[in-house]
Structures are given as structure tokens and as C-alpha cells.
Write a protein that holds these residues in place. Structure first.
Motif, mmCIF file in Angstrom:
data_model
loop_
_atom_site.group_PDB
_atom_site.id
_atom_site.type_symbol
_atom_site.label_atom_id
_atom_site.label_comp_id
_atom_site.label_asym_id
_atom_site.label_seq_id
_atom_site.Cartn_x
_atom_site.Cartn_y
_atom_site.Cartn_z
ATOM 1 N N LEU A 177 12.217 100.593 60.739
ATOM 2 C CA LEU A 177 12.287 99.769 59.522
ATOM 3 C C LEU A 177 12.046 98.296 59.824
ATOM 4 O O LEU A 177 11.435 97.591 59.022
ATOM 5 C CB LEU A 177 13.653 99.922 58.859
ATOM 6 N N VAL A 178 12.539 97.821 60.986
ATOM 7 C CA VAL A 178 12.260 96.430 61.356
ATOM 8 C C VAL A 178 10.752 96.241 61.472
ATOM 9 O O VAL A 178 10.184 95.256 60.988
ATOM 10 C CB VAL A 178 12.949 96.057 62.693
ATOM 11 N N VAL A 179 10.091 97.198 62.105
ATOM 12 C CA VAL A 179 8.633 97.121 62.257
ATOM 13 C C VAL A 179 7.958 97.122 60.893
ATOM 14 O O VAL A 179 7.092 96.293 60.600
ATOM 15 C CB VAL A 179 8.128 98.308 63.106
ATOM 16 N N ARG A 180 8.367 98.046 60.038
ATOM 17 C CA ARG A 180 7.796 98.126 58.696
ATOM 18 C C ARG A 180 7.971 96.812 57.933
ATOM 19 O O ARG A 180 7.065 96.329 57.272
ATOM 20 C CB ARG A 180 8.492 99.228 57.904
ATOM 21 N N LEU A 181 9.195 96.265 58.056
ATOM 22 C CA LEU A 181 9.520 95.058 57.307
ATOM 23 C C LEU A 181 8.602 93.906 57.709
ATOM 24 O O LEU A 181 7.993 93.257 56.858
ATOM 25 C CB LEU A 181 10.988 94.691 57.563
ATOM 26 N N TRP A 182 8.480 93.659 59.001
ATOM 27 C CA TRP A 182 7.756 92.466 59.442
ATOM 28 C C TRP A 182 6.257 92.691 59.522
ATOM 29 O O TRP A 182 5.481 91.760 59.336
ATOM 30 C CB TRP A 182 8.282 91.967 60.781
ATOM 31 N N PHE A 183 5.827 93.920 59.834
ATOM 32 C CA PHE A 183 4.392 94.152 59.968
ATOM 33 C C PHE A 183 3.745 94.526 58.640
ATOM 34 O O PHE A 183 2.610 94.166 58.381
ATOM 35 C CB PHE A 183 4.116 95.248 61.000
ATOM 36 N N ASP A 184 4.474 95.300 57.811
ATOM 37 C CA ASP A 184 3.835 95.824 56.593
ATOM 38 C C ASP A 184 4.279 95.117 55.319
ATOM 39 O O ASP A 184 3.464 94.767 54.485
ATOM 40 C CB ASP A 184 4.124 97.321 56.450
ATOM 41 N N ALA A 185 5.610 94.938 55.142
ATOM 42 C CA ALA A 185 6.081 94.386 53.874
ATOM 43 C C ALA A 185 5.874 92.880 53.808
ATOM 44 O O ALA A 185 5.466 92.350 52.779
ATOM 45 C CB ALA A 185 7.555 94.717 53.671
ATOM 46 N N LEU A 186 6.178 92.183 54.903
ATOM 47 C CA LEU A 186 6.086 90.722 54.894
ATOM 48 C C LEU A 186 5.164 90.251 56.016
ATOM 49 O O LEU A 186 5.582 89.526 56.911
ATOM 50 C CB LEU A 186 7.481 90.102 55.071
ATOM 51 N N PRO A 187 3.890 90.662 55.989
ATOM 52 C CA PRO A 187 3.014 90.291 57.092
ATOM 53 C C PRO A 187 2.833 88.779 57.135
ATOM 54 O O PRO A 187 2.699 88.126 56.105
ATOM 55 C CB PRO A 187 1.702 90.997 56.761
ATOM 56 N N GLY A 188 2.841 88.241 58.329
ATOM 57 C CA GLY A 188 2.610 86.813 58.482
ATOM 58 C C GLY A 188 3.827 85.964 58.152
ATOM 59 O O GLY A 188 3.745 84.748 58.129
ATOM 60 N N MET A 189 4.963 86.614 57.854
ATOM 61 C CA MET A 189 6.152 85.843 57.502
ATOM 62 C C MET A 189 7.007 85.521 58.720
ATOM 63 O O MET A 189 7.832 84.627 58.684
ATOM 64 C CB MET A 189 7.022 86.620 56.517
ATOM 65 N N LEU A 190 6.842 86.312 59.781
ATOM 66 C CA LEU A 190 7.666 86.094 60.959
ATOM 67 C C LEU A 190 7.098 84.900 61.715
ATOM 68 O O LEU A 190 6.025 84.966 62.287
ATOM 69 C CB LEU A 190 7.677 87.343 61.846
ATOM 70 N N THR A 191 7.838 83.800 61.686
ATOM 71 C CA THR A 191 7.356 82.596 62.366
ATOM 72 C C THR A 191 7.455 82.814 63.871
ATOM 73 O O THR A 191 8.270 83.612 64.332
ATOM 74 C CB THR A 191 8.221 81.391 61.982
ATOM 75 N N PRO A 192 6.615 82.102 64.642
ATOM 76 C CA PRO A 192 6.693 82.254 66.100
ATOM 77 C C PRO A 192 8.107 82.046 66.618
ATOM 78 O O PRO A 192 8.544 82.747 67.518
ATOM 79 C CB PRO A 192 5.720 81.194 66.605
#
Lengths: 509, 113
Positions: free
Chosen positions: A270-285
Motif C-alpha cells: 500500500l505504501v508503494v501504491r500510495l506514493w507511486f500510483d495515487a500521488l505520483p511525484g508528491m514524494l519530495t526528495p
């Protein structure tokens, strides 16, 4: 003509399999409760085997079709309705999980035999029902396409996993289960809070819609952080790992294998889904670096504590804490500003492959530890002398699992770490390479401690407490070999991970 | 509509209280109550959102309401399970506490079979 094309499409892809993958285990659970203890094991076997067949068909459909399978439940389209999706990630994880659960089921036949006993007992009844429930909840996590379905799936997974911890009913295991449940509840309520905030700002739960709408703003960010913290508590990433070792080490071997290999991957997925699929580009470096740093701390902490363990099962449990750390190294590598989409997806592939290798290897190791416990009557590492001679197949399974965790070729662990390291080097992130290499060294350290003990000749003839049926040793060995051969997926089905990952390509590059 | 900020801050306070107690209180029963408090805060937040997001033709958006009902059922089941575990723990002769994480490794025969 388009009608005909759609029909042949449906026949080829069989999207209705997606709903079957969830409905079948649920039916199995309900049937088991009605049918009672005698038939539970039979029902579980039928359901788990059909689950394997379904997973293989879905995998086949996604791989050969080259696109994701979708099923709109009840004809209600998102954003109001629920859509099930199987992309490459979910198809591959589903199939691996189905194989692991089936093999663990075979292994557990001796421990939880419900047929031969005269009176019905509680623990086989609970074990088989919860095993089926875990497979259903995991399928729902892999296939769910919106945040709320996934919340329900997470809760189902927790409710199925907690009873597995305290099957023996002793005070220690109940306390471990209690602690696990409290961590899990904290995690799920934080996740739910995040869901509420996301719905408040975007009025949708669907991944595909969210990925187009969401942009960096305080409410979305807070929501995502809440959800991530909640999921990390369930995944037992350092420093939220406190519940894991007692829970996983105290359960019966078959349950430990499921908990350690399969269940923690649910919230990770789910963490992967959240950051890669639901909110792509939202995870700041910076956020990605933080996740990576937690992962690195988990590797260091888990490995050092594993080295100090006196009992085999606790050692394996702490090794799970460390291996979970590896899974989170893919975030800083994939979400680095310098990473091209190809490198990001390479890191994602490496991370998912690491999850699959850990699934197979860790299940094999826990089963081997369970067999050693059954045969010797203890699992003290210091007294393992002569085990390798008495139980060669079991020790071989344990050793091969270790080879995969260390990351020696041709194991899946090797390929996973190689992909992650290559992506890290190409994007100039040397520290993560050092972390991975040091982690491998630590892992070889604690594997060496166990294996050198087991290979020592024992002073007197090693008396085995119980004869082990060959099929149980074979089950452990099968999964160990699978983890070893997982490296060869590079030759073929690894491409399937790219299927349906179009949204994540929008990551900043 | 004026009541919305009030309800929203109530929700935030409930969540804060629940979270604090869930983390700091060592008593399992109190932890379970704290979890329910935290949950109530989230449900109330759903209610606020339901009203805020609402389209013109509705008084409130029905989707968060449906989700709240599901979540209440889940939270109820979770509470029941947690309470059952506590009572089993007491029956099994253990102290009803999950405290002292560091000193509490499961002993050599901690139920492994």
C-alpha cells in the motif's frame, strides 16, 4: 465489430477473475464456519489451490495482454463505484503470494490436521480459516483501486493475522497479539484519517482520478504523511517494529511463515501504491531520503540485534525487521531528482523483487526453524550441533533462504539488490549502496553463526524428538529453491512489472 | 454552516486526545478506549467533510457517510477483538498490560510448537 472485439478481449483477459480472487476466499471462510472443524482443512485446500490457479490466470492475462485488467464492480464506475485493477505489480505479487500460501498450507497439514483427531480443537479451526482469510485480504490489497477498499482490506488482513499470532493461547503470545493489534489499530486509524483528508480535498478515493488531481498542498501532504505513518506501523519499519519480533517468533512455525513473509508485505504494498500510483511525484526528495534513512536504520538495528539472539526463531524475526528496511531503500533511489523514469522504475522493480524474494526465503526459513524445533524440542542456536547431519534437507532449505537474504547470485535477493544498487549508482547515491553492502555482510554474519553451529558434529548421537514427514521438509525446500531461482525471472516475466505503471512515469525527472 | 468549524475543531481535539492516550497509557483497556476516541474524531471529521464537499442538490455528500458507517463497523469489530484478547490474557494468568517492552522477550518455550 467493436462489440466482437470487446467480447474476445473479455474472453482473453477474463476480468471477472479479479472479483473471483476476492469472493472465493470470503466464501471459503463463511463455508468453513458453517461446516465446522472437520471440513475446514479440505475447504482451505480447495480455496487456496483455486486461488493459485486464478492468480496464474490473472498473471497470464496481464503478461500476455500487456495491459492491466480492470473490473468495475456492479457496473458502477469510479469515482462513485469500485474498480478492481490488476497491473503488473499486483499480478506478480499475487502469484508469488498464492504459491507461498499453498506451500505453507501443505507444510501446516501435520500441525493442524483437523481430520484425524477425535474431538474438534480450536487451533486447527482458527488456523485454516485465518489462512484463507489472509489470502483473500491480500488479494483485495493487490487488486483494490481506491483508498477506502484498501482500508477495508487492511483491516481484514489485521483481523486475520492477529489470531495467527496467539494460536497457542499462552499468555506471552496473547500479549504479543495484543501489542500487534494495538499497533495495527493505530496504523489503520491514521490511514483512515488520511483518507478522510484526501477525500475532503479531492472528493475522490480512486487512484487513477487522484493521480491526476492531486498536487502539492498542505492538506494532501498531511493526509499522505498520516497514511504513510499508519502503514509503516503495520509494516513494522524501524522504529515502529517493536511488536514484530515477539509476535512472529511466538507463533507456530506455519503461522510465523505467513506473518513474516506475506502479511507485512500487504501494508508495504500500500505504501508503494500510495506514493507511486495515487500521488505520483508528491514524494519530495527529502521525504524519500527520510524513508530510506528509516530503512537503513532498520537494516542496522535488525541485523545487530539478530546477531545477538540465542533462539533461532527470534533471530529470523529480527532478520525480518532488517529485511523490511531493504524494501524502503527503493524510495530515495526512485524519487531522486536525478533519477530518470527508467531508473525510477528499475528501483521499483528491484524493491518489488526484494519483497518477493523475502516472501519466499523467509517462509522457507521459518518452516525450517519450525521443523528443527519439532525435531530437537528446542531452537537454541548454541545447541544446534549435528542438526545439519540429522536434518540435511531442512538445513539446506534454511541455508538457501539465507543465501537469498544475503543476496548471492542467482537468487532473487541478488537480482533485487543488483537492480537497486545499479539505480543508486547511476543516480549518484553512493550511501545507499554502502548500506546495502553492509546489510549483506551483517546477514552473512548471522547466517554464519547458525550454519556453523548446525554443521558442527554433536558430541553424542543427536536424538530427534519426532520423526519429520518428508513432505514437510520438501515444502520448506521448495520455497527456498524458488527464492534461489527467482533471479531467473530477469529472463522473462520481470517485464510484467512495467504493465500498467504508466502513472508513475509522471514522477519528477 | 457556522457549526462546521466547531465540529472540525472537536474532531481535531478528539483525535489529539485519543492519539495521546493511545501512545502514553500502558493499560490495554484504556488504550482500547483511546483508540475509540481517536476513531470518533476521525468519524466526526468524515461528517464535517461530508457537509463541506456536498454538491448543491444534497444536504451532505453521501459517500463519506457510507464510509463512516463501514469504518464504525470495522472499529467495533476491532474493539471487540481487542477486548476479547484482554480477557483471554487475564484468563491465561497474565497481567493485563502491554507495558515494559524492553524487558519482555518471550521465553524459550513461548508457544512455539
Amino acid at each position: 465489430m467493436p462489440g466482437v472485439a470487446a467480447l474476445s478481449d473479455a474472453a482473453m483477459g477474463q476480468p471477472s477473475l479479479l472479483v473471483l480472487a476476492i469472493v472465493l476466499p470470503v466464501t471459503g471462510v463463511l463455508l468453513s464456519i458453517v461446516a465446522g472443524g472437520r471440513y475446514v482443512e479440505a475447504i482451505a485446500f480447495v480455496v487456496l489451490l483455486s486461488g493459485l490457479v486464478i492468480a496464474i490466470f490473472i498473471f497470464d492475462g496481464v503478461w500476455r495482454g500487456g495491459r492491466e485488467l480492470t473490473y468495475v464492480v456492479g457496473g458502477w464506475r469510479p469515482p462513485l463505484g469500485i474498480m478492481l485493477r490488476a497491473d503488473g505489480l499486483s499480478a506478480l505479487m499475487m502469484s508469488t503470494m498464492a504459491v507461498v500460501i499453498c506451500v505453507v498450507g501443505v507444510f501446516a497439514h501435520a500441525d493442524f490436521n483437523s481430520r484425524l483427531e477425535a474431538a474438534e480443537t480450536r487451533s486447527p479451526f482458527v488456523f485454516w480459516i485465518m489462512l484463507v482469510a489472509v489470502s483473500g485480504a491480500m488479494n483485495m490489497i493487490f487488486l483494490g483501486g481506491d483508498l477506502f477498499t484498501l482500508y477495508v482490506a487492511l483491516e481484514l488482513l489485521t483481523f486475520a493475522a492477529v489470531p495467527l499470532v496467539c494460536l497457542s493461547g499462552s499468555a506471552e503470545t496473547i500479549r504479543a497479539a495484543m501489542r500487534y493489534l494495538l499497533f495495527a489499530l493505530l496504523g489503520s486509524i491514521l490511514y483512515l484519517g488520511g483518507t478522510a483528508l484526501l477525500y475532503g480535498s479531492h472528493a475522490t478515493m480512486d487512484f487513477a482520478v487522484l493521480s491526476q488531481q492531486a498536487h502539492l498542498e498542505p492538506a494532501t501532504l498531511i493526509a499522505a504523511v498520516l497514511m504513510t505513518i499508519g502503514l509503516l506501523a503495520k509494516t513494522a519499519l524501524f522504529p515502529l517494529h517493536l511488536w514484530l519480533p515477539p509476535a512472529h517468533a511466538g507463533a507456530p512455525a506455519a503461522a510465523s511463515a505467513i506473518l513474516s513473509s506475506v502479511v507485512v508485505k500487504g501494508s508495504f504494498f500500500l505504501v508503494v501504491r500510495l506514493w507511486f500510483d495515487a500521488l505520483p511525484g508528491m514524494l519530495t526528495p527529502a521525504g524519500a531520503q527520510l524513508l530510506g534513512a528509516l530503512g537503513a536504520s532498520a537494516i542496522a538495528f535488525g541485523s545487530v540485534v539478530a546477531l545477538q539472539q540465542k533462539r533461532l526463531k527470534l533471530l529470523i524475526a529480527y532478520s525480518t525487521v532488517a529485511q523490511i528496511g531493504y524494501l524502503f531503500l527503493m524510495f530515495p533511489i526512485a524519487f531522486n531528482a536525478a533519477a530518470t523514469p527508467a531508473q525510477s522504475s528499475e528501483a521499483l522493480t528491484g524493491g518489488m523483487l526484494q519483497a518477493m524474494s523475502h516472501m519466499t526465503a523467509k517462509a522457507a526459513m521459518f518452516m525450517a526453524a519450525g521443523l528443527i524445533y519439532t525435531a530437537l524440542g528446542h531452537d537454541r542456536i548454541a545447541d544446534l550441533g549435528g542438526t545439519a547431519r540429522a536434518l540435511p534437507m531442512t538445513m539446506l532449505a534454511f541455508a538457501i533462504g539465507g543465501v537469498c537474504l544475503i543476496g548471492l547470485p542467482p537468487s532473487g535477493g541478488f537480482l533485487a539488490k543488483w537492480l537497486l544498487m545499479r539505480a543508486a549508482v547511476e543516480t549518484g547515491q553512493w550511501p545507499w549502496v554502502v548500506v546495502m553492502l553492509a546489510g549483506g555482510l551483517f546477514t552473512s554474519g548471522y547466517m554464519f553463526i547458525v550454519l556453523s553451529r548446525a554443521l558442527q558434529p554433536s558430541g553424542e548421537f543427536l536424538k530427534l524428538g519426532a520423526a519429520l514427514p518428508k513432505y514437510r521438509e520438501a515444502a520448506a525446500l521448495t520455497l527456498a529453491l524458488l527464492s534461489l531461482l527467482l533471479g531467473f525471472v530477469a529472463l522473462g516475466p520481470l517485464d510484467v512489472l512495467q504493465v500498467g505503471s504508466g502513472t508513475m512515469m509522471a514522477a519528477p525527472g | 454552516m457556522n457549526a462546521l468549524p466547531l465540529f472540525a475543531s472537536c474532531a481535531a481535539m478528539l483525535m489529539g486526545l485519543g492519539l495521546y492516550a493511545l501512545i502514553t497509557d500502558p493499560e490495554p483497556l484504556r488504550k482500547i478506549l483511546a483508540f475509540n476516541l481517536l476513531g470518533s474524531g476521525v468519524f466526526l471529521a468524515f461528517g464535517v467533510i461530508s457537509r463541506r464537499v456536498a454538491a448543491t442538490e444534497f444536504e451532505g455528500d453521501p459517500v463519506p457517510q457510507a464510509m463512516t458507517i463501514t469504518a464504525i463497523v470495522v472499529a467495533f469489530a476491532a474493539t471487540a477483538m481487542a477486548v476479547a484478547l484482554v480477557s483471554r490474557l487475564v484468563e491465561a494468568g497474565g497481567r493485563a498490560t502491554v507495558a515494559s517492552e524492553a524487558s519482555e522477550e518471550p521465553d524459550a518455550d513461548g508457544g512455539a510448537s
